[in-house]
Design a protein around this motif. Structure first.
Motif, short mmCIF file in Angstrom:
data_model
loop_
_atom_site.label_atom_id
_atom_site.label_comp_id
_atom_site.label_asym_id
_atom_site.label_seq_id
_atom_site.Cartn_x
_atom_site.Cartn_y
_atom_site.Cartn_z
N ALA A 1 0.83 -1.22 0.00
CA ALA A 1 0.00 0.00 0.00
C ALA A 1 0.86 1.26 0.00
O ALA A 1 0.36 2.34 -0.34
CB ALA A 1 -0.94 -0.01 1.20
N GLU A 2 2.13 1.14 0.35
CA GLU A 2 3.02 2.30 0.39
C GLU A 2 3.64 2.61 -0.98
O GLU A 2 4.09 3.73 -1.20
CB GLU A 2 4.15 2.05 1.40
CG GLU A 2 3.68 1.81 2.80
CD GLU A 2 2.95 3.01 3.38
OE1 GLU A 2 3.42 4.15 3.13
OE2 GLU A 2 1.93 2.82 4.05
N TRP A 3 3.72 1.61 -1.86
CA TRP A 3 4.40 1.86 -3.14
C TRP A 3 3.57 1.53 -4.38
O TRP A 3 3.90 1.98 -5.47
CB TRP A 3 5.75 1.12 -3.18
CG TRP A 3 5.69 -0.36 -2.97
CD1 TRP A 3 5.78 -1.02 -1.79
CD2 TRP A 3 5.53 -1.37 -3.98
NE1 TRP A 3 5.68 -2.37 -1.99
CE2 TRP A 3 5.55 -2.62 -3.32
CE3 TRP A 3 5.39 -1.34 -5.36
CZ2 TRP A 3 5.41 -3.82 -4.01
CZ3 TRP A 3 5.26 -2.55 -6.05
CH2 TRP A 3 5.28 -3.76 -5.37
N PHE A 4 2.52 0.75 -4.25
CA PHE A 4 1.66 0.43 -5.40
C PHE A 4 0.36 1.18 -5.21
O PHE A 4 -0.54 0.72 -4.51
CB PHE A 4 1.44 -1.08 -5.50
CG PHE A 4 1.17 -1.59 -6.89
CD1 PHE A 4 0.18 -1.04 -7.68
CD2 PHE A 4 1.92 -2.63 -7.41
CE1 PHE A 4 -0.07 -1.51 -8.96
CE2 PHE A 4 1.67 -3.12 -8.70
CZ PHE A 4 0.69 -2.55 -9.47
N SER A 5 0.24 2.37 -5.81
CA SER A 5 -0.83 3.31 -5.47
C SER A 5 -2.25 2.76 -5.60
O SER A 5 -3.11 3.18 -4.83
CB SER A 5 -0.68 4.61 -6.24
OG SER A 5 -0.86 4.40 -7.62
N ALA B 1 4.69 2.16 -9.88
CA ALA B 1 4.84 1.32 -8.68
C ALA B 1 6.30 0.92 -8.48
O ALA B 1 6.83 1.04 -7.37
CB ALA B 1 3.95 0.09 -8.78
N VAL B 2 6.96 0.43 -9.52
CA VAL B 2 8.34 -0.01 -9.31
C VAL B 2 9.27 1.16 -9.06
O VAL B 2 10.24 1.05 -8.30
CB VAL B 2 8.86 -0.95 -10.43
CG1 VAL B 2 8.13 -2.27 -10.43
CG2 VAL B 2 8.83 -0.30 -11.77
N ASN B 3 8.97 2.33 -9.66
CA ASN B 3 9.76 3.53 -9.33
C ASN B 3 9.57 3.92 -7.87
O ASN B 3 10.54 4.26 -7.18
CB ASN B 3 9.40 4.69 -10.26
CG ASN B 3 9.93 4.49 -11.66
OD1 ASN B 3 10.83 3.69 -11.90
ND2 ASN B 3 9.36 5.22 -12.61
N GLY C 1 21.48 -3.53 -9.90
CA GLY C 1 20.06 -3.43 -9.60
C GLY C 1 19.29 -4.68 -10.01
O GLY C 1 19.82 -5.79 -10.01
N THR C 2 18.02 -4.47 -10.37
CA THR C 2 17.12 -5.57 -10.67
C THR C 2 16.27 -5.25 -11.89
O THR C 2 15.75 -4.14 -12.02
CB THR C 2 16.16 -5.82 -9.48
OG1 THR C 2 16.93 -6.03 -8.31
CG2 THR C 2 15.25 -7.01 -9.72
N ARG C 3 16.10 -6.24 -12.74
CA ARG C 3 15.10 -6.16 -13.80
C ARG C 3 13.85 -6.80 -13.24
O ARG C 3 13.85 -7.97 -12.85
CB ARG C 3 15.55 -6.91 -15.05
CG ARG C 3 14.53 -6.83 -16.18
CD ARG C 3 15.04 -7.58 -17.41
NE ARG C 3 14.17 -7.36 -18.54
CZ ARG C 3 13.07 -8.09 -18.80
NH1 ARG C 3 12.73 -9.08 -18.01
NH2 ARG C 3 12.34 -7.82 -19.86
N VAL C 4 12.79 -6.02 -13.16
CA VAL C 4 11.51 -6.48 -12.62
C VAL C 4 10.56 -6.69 -13.79
O VAL C 4 10.33 -5.77 -14.58
CB VAL C 4 10.91 -5.45 -11.64
CG1 VAL C 4 9.59 -5.93 -11.08
CG2 VAL C 4 11.89 -5.10 -10.52
#
Length: 158
Positions: free
Chosen positions: A45-49, A147-149, A114-117
């Motif tokens: 809930a904090e990052w996926f609006s 969301a991933v940003n 980093g990561t590729r999502v």
């Protein structure tokens, strides 16, 4: 009232009538991203609006209860939590009109430091549902990107 959906396994990610796939590279390492996806369920809930509430549940298998803006609810079963590469879940029940089966898979791969999502949204449903979902692709792509940003910014603070 929630309606039961058809249970599908991980293979549905490749065979679903509608498959929406989005990918993005972020600076956070795969372990941190996996933790945010699979282990910090309330943190969604904090990052996926679109997510207003997320809670883990433990019935016979691990699962989640998700609430989205607009009142949409999901009950999900975790299909895979293979640290740090794959996190996937099947929607068991929802109040959203139209779907018959939904599986979401988050695949993580190292990308430099980093990561590729990659997020795959696999679905089956009524003809109108499939049509709306295909038309919603640009909006879902923006939601994924945002969301991933936001997740990357959140993880950089910790």
């Amino acid at each position: 009232m929630l309606r039961r959906l058809r249970h599908e396994g991980l293979d549905f990610v490749e065979t679903a009538p509608v498959r929406l796939v989005f990918a993005r590279e972020i600076s956070a390492p795969p372990d941190a991203v996996f933790h945010a996806l699979a282990e910090d369920v309330p943190g969604w809930a904090e990052w996926f609006s679109p997510v207003t509430q997320a809670e883990p549940v433990q019935d016979t298998r691990p699962g989640r209860r998700i609430r989205l803006r607009g009142g949409i609810r999901f009950q999900e079963t975790v299909l895979a939590a293979d640290k740090p590469e794959v996190y996937a879940y099947c929607v068991d029940a929802t109040n959203a009109p139209g779907p018959r089966a939904l599986v979401e898979e988050w695949r993580l791969a190292p990308a430099g430091t980093g990561t590729r999502v990659q997020w795959t949204f696999a679905a089956d449903g009524s003809a109108p549902f499939r049509m709306v979902l295909k038309a919603a692709r640009p909006g879902l792509g923006r939601a994924f990107r945002d969301a991933v940003n936001a997740l990357d910014r959140r993880l950089a603070k910790h």
